[in-house]
Design a protein around this motif. Sequence first.
Motif, PDB file in Angstrom:
ATOM      1  N   UNK A   1      -8.559   0.706  16.356  1.00  0.00           N
ATOM      2  CA  UNK A   1      -7.864  -0.556  16.006  1.00  0.00           C
ATOM      3  C   UNK A   1      -8.435  -1.220  14.488  1.00  0.00           C
ATOM      4  N   UNK A   2      -9.728  -1.061  14.427  1.00  0.00           N
ATOM      5  CA  UNK A   2     -10.324  -1.980  13.161  1.00  0.00           C
ATOM      6  C   UNK A   2      -9.998  -1.015  12.021  1.00  0.00           C
ATOM      7  N   UNK A   3     -10.215   0.258  12.196  1.00  0.00           N
ATOM      8  CA  UNK A   3      -9.879   1.175  11.213  1.00  0.00           C
ATOM      9  C   UNK A   3      -8.230   0.979  10.698  1.00  0.00           C
ATOM     10  N   UNK A   4      -7.556   0.914  11.494  1.00  0.00           N
ATOM     11  CA  UNK A   4      -5.978   0.798  11.241  1.00  0.00           C
ATOM     12  C   UNK A   4      -5.818  -0.621  10.494  1.00  0.00           C
ATOM     13  N   UNK A   5      -6.285  -1.577  10.932  1.00  0.00           N
ATOM     14  CA  UNK A   5      -6.364  -3.073  10.462  1.00  0.00           C
ATOM     15  C   UNK A   5      -6.627  -3.034   8.866  1.00  0.00           C
ATOM     16  N   UNK A   6      -8.008  -2.250   8.683  1.00  0.00           N
ATOM     17  CA  UNK A   6      -8.271  -2.265   7.177  1.00  0.00           C
ATOM     18  C   UNK A   6      -7.422  -1.489   6.325  1.00  0.00           C
ATOM     19  N   UNK A   7      -6.704  -0.359   6.906  1.00  0.00           N
ATOM     20  CA  UNK A   7      -5.929   0.354   6.046  1.00  0.00           C
ATOM     21  C   UNK A   7      -4.460  -0.477   5.872  1.00  0.00           C
ATOM     22  N   UNK A   8      -4.125  -1.269   6.713  1.00  0.00           N
ATOM     23  CA  UNK A   8      -2.968  -1.998   6.606  1.00  0.00           C
ATOM     24  C   UNK A   8      -3.062  -3.276   5.671  1.00  0.00           C
ATOM     25  N   UNK A   9      -4.458  -3.676   5.343  1.00  0.00           N
ATOM     26  CA  UNK A   9      -4.608  -4.644   4.263  1.00  0.00           C
ATOM     27  C   UNK A   9      -4.965  -4.252   2.913  1.00  0.00           C
ATOM     28  N   UNK A  10      -5.256  -3.036   2.602  1.00  0.00           N
ATOM     29  CA  UNK A  10      -5.688  -2.239   1.453  1.00  0.00           C
ATOM     30  C   UNK A  10      -4.590  -2.523   0.455  1.00  0.00           C
ATOM     31  N   UNK A  11      -3.530  -2.088   0.762  1.00  0.00           N
ATOM     32  CA  UNK A  11      -2.222  -2.172  -0.364  1.00  0.00           C
ATOM     33  C   UNK A  11      -2.199  -3.546  -0.765  1.00  0.00           C
ATOM     34  N   UNK A  12      -2.363  -3.857  -2.227  1.00  0.00           N
ATOM     35  CA  UNK A  12      -2.249  -4.984  -3.017  1.00  0.00           C
ATOM     36  C   UNK A  12      -3.711  -5.516  -3.053  1.00  0.00           C
ATOM     37  N   UNK A  13      -4.859  -4.778  -2.581  1.00  0.00           N
ATOM     38  CA  UNK A  13      -6.102  -5.226  -2.517  1.00  0.00           C
ATOM     39  C   UNK A  13      -6.885  -4.509  -3.886  1.00  0.00           C
ATOM     40  N   UNK A  14      -7.507  -5.381  -4.683  1.00  0.00           N
ATOM     41  CA  UNK A  14      -8.002  -4.965  -5.856  1.00  0.00           C
ATOM     42  C   UNK A  14      -9.860  -4.733  -5.778  1.00  0.00           C
ATOM     43  N   UNK A  15     -10.211  -5.164  -4.474  1.00  0.00           N
ATOM     44  CA  UNK A  15     -11.634  -5.401  -4.101  1.00  0.00           C
ATOM     45  C   UNK A  15     -11.731  -5.698  -2.803  1.00  0.00           C
ATOM     46  N   UNK A  16     -12.864  -4.860  -2.087  1.00  0.00           N
ATOM     47  CA  UNK A  16     -13.094  -4.983  -0.757  1.00  0.00           C
ATOM     48  C   UNK A  16     -14.680  -5.079  -0.651  1.00  0.00           C
ATOM     49  N   UNK A  17     -15.222  -6.078  -0.057  1.00  0.00           N
ATOM     50  CA  UNK A  17     -16.506  -6.387   0.067  1.00  0.00           C
ATOM     51  C   UNK A  17     -16.839  -6.299   1.710  1.00  0.00           C
ATOM     52  N   UNK A  18     -17.913  -5.895   2.055  1.00  0.00           N
ATOM     53  CA  UNK A  18     -18.368  -5.585   3.435  1.00  0.00           C
ATOM     54  C   UNK A  18     -19.817  -6.432   3.570  1.00  0.00           C
ATOM     55  N   UNK A  19     -19.594  -7.442   4.724  1.00  0.00           N
ATOM     56  CA  UNK A  19     -20.686  -8.386   4.551  1.00  0.00           C
ATOM     57  C   UNK A  19     -21.723  -8.019   5.522  1.00  0.00           C
ATOM     58  N   UNK A  20     -22.791  -7.940   5.166  1.00  0.00           N
ATOM     59  CA  UNK A  20     -23.802  -7.872   6.278  1.00  0.00           C
ATOM     60  C   UNK A  20     -25.029  -8.773   6.460  1.00  0.00           C
ATOM     61  N   UNK A  21     -25.838  -8.749   7.244  1.00  0.00           N
ATOM     62  CA  UNK A  21     -27.265  -9.368   7.181  1.00  0.00           C
ATOM     63  C   UNK A  21     -28.287  -8.168   7.489  1.00  0.00           C
ATOM     64  N   UNK A  22     -29.471  -8.594   7.262  1.00  0.00           N
ATOM     65  CA  UNK A  22     -30.706  -7.617   7.415  1.00  0.00           C
ATOM     66  C   UNK A  22     -31.752  -8.261   7.807  1.00  0.00           C
TER      67      UNK A  22
END
Length: 270
Positions: A119-140
């Motif tokens: 489901x998360x993979x599908x959500x990301x794919x649904x948001x990508x049209x019209x997106x110019x940049x994707x940032x994935x946020x983490x901490x370490x």
Amino acid sequence: MARDELLILAPHPSGQLPADVLIEMLGEDAFDTQKREAFVRHVFFQGDPYTDLIYAVPGARFLQAPWSRFAADLNRDRTDTEDNGVVKVMDFARTPLYPPGHRLTPEAKERRLRRIWDPFDAQVRAELPGTRLMIVGHSMAESGPALGPDQGAPRPALTLMLGTEREPTFPREGWDALRSACERAFAPVLTGRHQRVAVGDPWTTDTLSLHHSAHSGVPAFGLEINVGLYYAEWSVLRDEALRELNACFAEFADRALELVRGLPAPVPQR
């Protein structure tokens, strides 16, 4: 600057586990409030605590994982069977998450991935049209844990995961400018022993960035923030530090989006 072309993912902030997974891990102790809450707290801090608050900025598209990375790690390939793979059986200190003798069958893993990873993979794919940049946020963690590539080594204040020279997820010609933009935006919080802004240390590539930039053509990268910038591990959270980091990230995200707007529109690669 409008941020509706920016997609931000927070795949690891949750400490929540589906009840059936929690019972698999704890057995009868899942019904003991003290033991259950202690375990959930442990799982939360073994994830990327408070990254939902750090990375959520007004106007951007924002996807936050509802379940802990120890239910299923959304920032791993679906077929990754390593110790630190998509379905983990130990935490980052290599402490088992399940009782002795417990075995996750391939069928059980597949059911869990269908419920959580897909489901998360599908959500990301649904948001990508019209997106110019994707940032994935983490901490370490401040230094490399037992389940990691850099056991015991001190880590930078910030790490940009931009891919490799051969397979960049963010255009190679923009790496230096992006690192400089990151250093400038986060300058107010880079103090003491947490000052270095690195590229590819200790990781070169963010899996979600690689996976989704490959099929969509959208430039993407991961950002790791050292937890030492906002709390002493397992100790005191500094609320003001969270506010400061959120403001710094918002400024950096705007600069990063400005950089990619100067590039050609995304073209899907596969």
